[in-house]
Design a protein around this motif. Structure first.
Motif, mmCIF file in Angstrom:
data_model
loop_
_atom_site.group_PDB
_atom_site.id
_atom_site.type_symbol
_atom_site.label_atom_id
_atom_site.label_comp_id
_atom_site.label_asym_id
_atom_site.label_seq_id
_atom_site.Cartn_x
_atom_site.Cartn_y
_atom_site.Cartn_z
ATOM 1 N N ASN A 164 30.195 32.153 -13.608
ATOM 2 C CA ASN A 164 31.073 31.823 -12.492
ATOM 3 C C ASN A 164 32.318 31.095 -12.985
ATOM 4 O OD1 ASN A 164 29.191 32.917 -10.703
ATOM 5 N ND2 ASN A 164 28.159 30.950 -10.399
ATOM 6 N N ALA A 165 33.357 31.103 -12.157
ATOM 7 C CA ALA A 165 34.595 30.390 -12.487
ATOM 8 C C ALA A 165 35.063 29.632 -11.255
ATOM 9 C CB ALA A 165 35.679 31.361 -12.960
ATOM 10 N N VAL A 166 35.759 28.529 -11.501
ATOM 11 C CA VAL A 166 36.291 27.702 -10.416
ATOM 12 C C VAL A 166 37.700 27.257 -10.797
ATOM 13 C CG1 VAL A 166 35.981 25.633 -8.997
ATOM 14 C CG2 VAL A 166 33.976 26.825 -9.905
ATOM 15 N N ALA A 167 38.610 27.309 -9.817
ATOM 16 C CA ALA A 167 39.977 26.830 -10.037
ATOM 17 C C ALA A 167 40.425 26.033 -8.825
ATOM 18 C CB ALA A 167 40.928 27.995 -10.284
ATOM 19 N N ILE A 168 41.354 25.126 -9.056
ATOM 20 C CA ILE A 168 42.002 24.379 -7.987
ATOM 21 C C ILE A 168 43.482 24.738 -8.002
ATOM 22 C CG2 ILE A 168 42.705 22.104 -7.151
ATOM 23 C CD1 ILE A 168 39.835 22.569 -6.600
ATOM 24 N N ALA A 169 44.025 25.049 -6.830
ATOM 25 C CA ALA A 169 45.440 25.383 -6.707
ATOM 26 C C ALA A 169 46.120 24.370 -5.797
ATOM 27 C CB ALA A 169 45.616 26.789 -6.142
ATOM 28 N N ALA A 170 47.255 23.853 -6.231
ATOM 29 C CA ALA A 170 48.097 23.003 -5.395
ATOM 30 C C ALA A 170 49.323 23.805 -5.003
ATOM 31 C CB ALA A 170 48.498 21.739 -6.142
ATOM 32 N N LEU A 171 49.797 23.616 -3.767
ATOM 33 C CA LEU A 171 50.918 24.400 -3.261
ATOM 34 C C LEU A 171 51.972 23.480 -2.651
ATOM 35 C CD1 LEU A 171 48.064 26.212 -2.249
ATOM 36 C CD2 LEU A 171 49.897 27.869 -2.550
#
Length: 232
Positions: A170-177
């Protein structure tokens, strides 16, 4: 000459403020409310939301407790958990938002755009293949990179981009916008799943394919041209 230069600089700064997507706030906070007639909460309309009187703000207006693992048991093998002004009312006028993206093995966050925000993404776990496509002005160049844990990548505002898990787990990412409400347009959904549908004749010519292929793709998004009598 210095006066002219100063005038140009001031005009440029004024223009940058005037055309900013999320204006800079002129107060500490402007907590959004959905019910403008709730007792004591009458407010003003600021940047797409009504604001409550700051005297009635409390800690939970700035809190979201649901950023846990997302369910990736779907056709794309990914789940985006957004934290925008709709989830944290205290984000109103602050010009930022967040998203957690979970990926099953080979999972894909399909090509999409954010019309109102630039995205910066950091990988927390796994290996992602990411990329964005420049506009026609820049010959639709594709920029791609394989990211590992701790790597960061930026997707410019409005450009089509994607992320795919190319690792074995599995993979996990956090995105800020850079917007309290950046919006999202998933390309395939918008083109083949619009309501009402885009004419298959238009799409067939645009993609230079047979209408039957367009009909098949539209059917995958819940529309059947032949059943609905719209076969053009």
């Amino acid at each position: 000459m210095k006066v002219v230069y100063l005038f140009v600089v001031l005009m440029a700064l004024a223009s940058s403020v005037a055309f900013a997507y999320d204006p800079s706030p002129l107060q500490d906070f402007c907590v959004a409310i959905n019910d403008t007639k709730a007792g004591g909460l009458y407010g003003v309309f600021v940047n797409g939301k009504f604001c409550k009187d700051p005297k009635f703000a409390y800690a939970d207006d700035f809190f979201f407790g649901g950023l846990g693992p997302g369910d990736t048991a779907n056709a794309q093998g990914s789940k985006v958990t957004a934290v925008t002004v709709n989830e944290i009312l205290g984000l109103n006028t602050l010009g930022i938002s967040l998203a957690r993206i979970d990926f099953a093995p080979k999972g894909l966050n399909p090509p999409h755009t954010h019309p109102r925000g630039t995205e910066i993404l950091v990988v927390l776990e796994g290996t992602l293949y990411v990329g964005f496509v420049a506009s026609n002005q820049n010959d639709n160049r594709l920029f791609t990179k394989v990211l590992y844990k701790g790597d960061v990548f930026v997707f410019p505002i409005g450009l089509i981009h994607f992320q795919q898990n190319v690792g074995y787990g599995n993979a996990v990412a956090i995105a800020a916008l850079s917007s309290q409400n950046p919006g999202v347009i998933t390309i395939a959904n918008a083109v083949f799943g619009s309501k009402p549908p885009i004419s298959d004749e238009v799409l067939a010519k645009a993609f230079q394919v047979d209408k039957n292929i367009v009909d098949y793709l539209q059917k995958q998004f819940g529309y059947n041209n032949k059943v609905n009598g719209e076969h053009n």
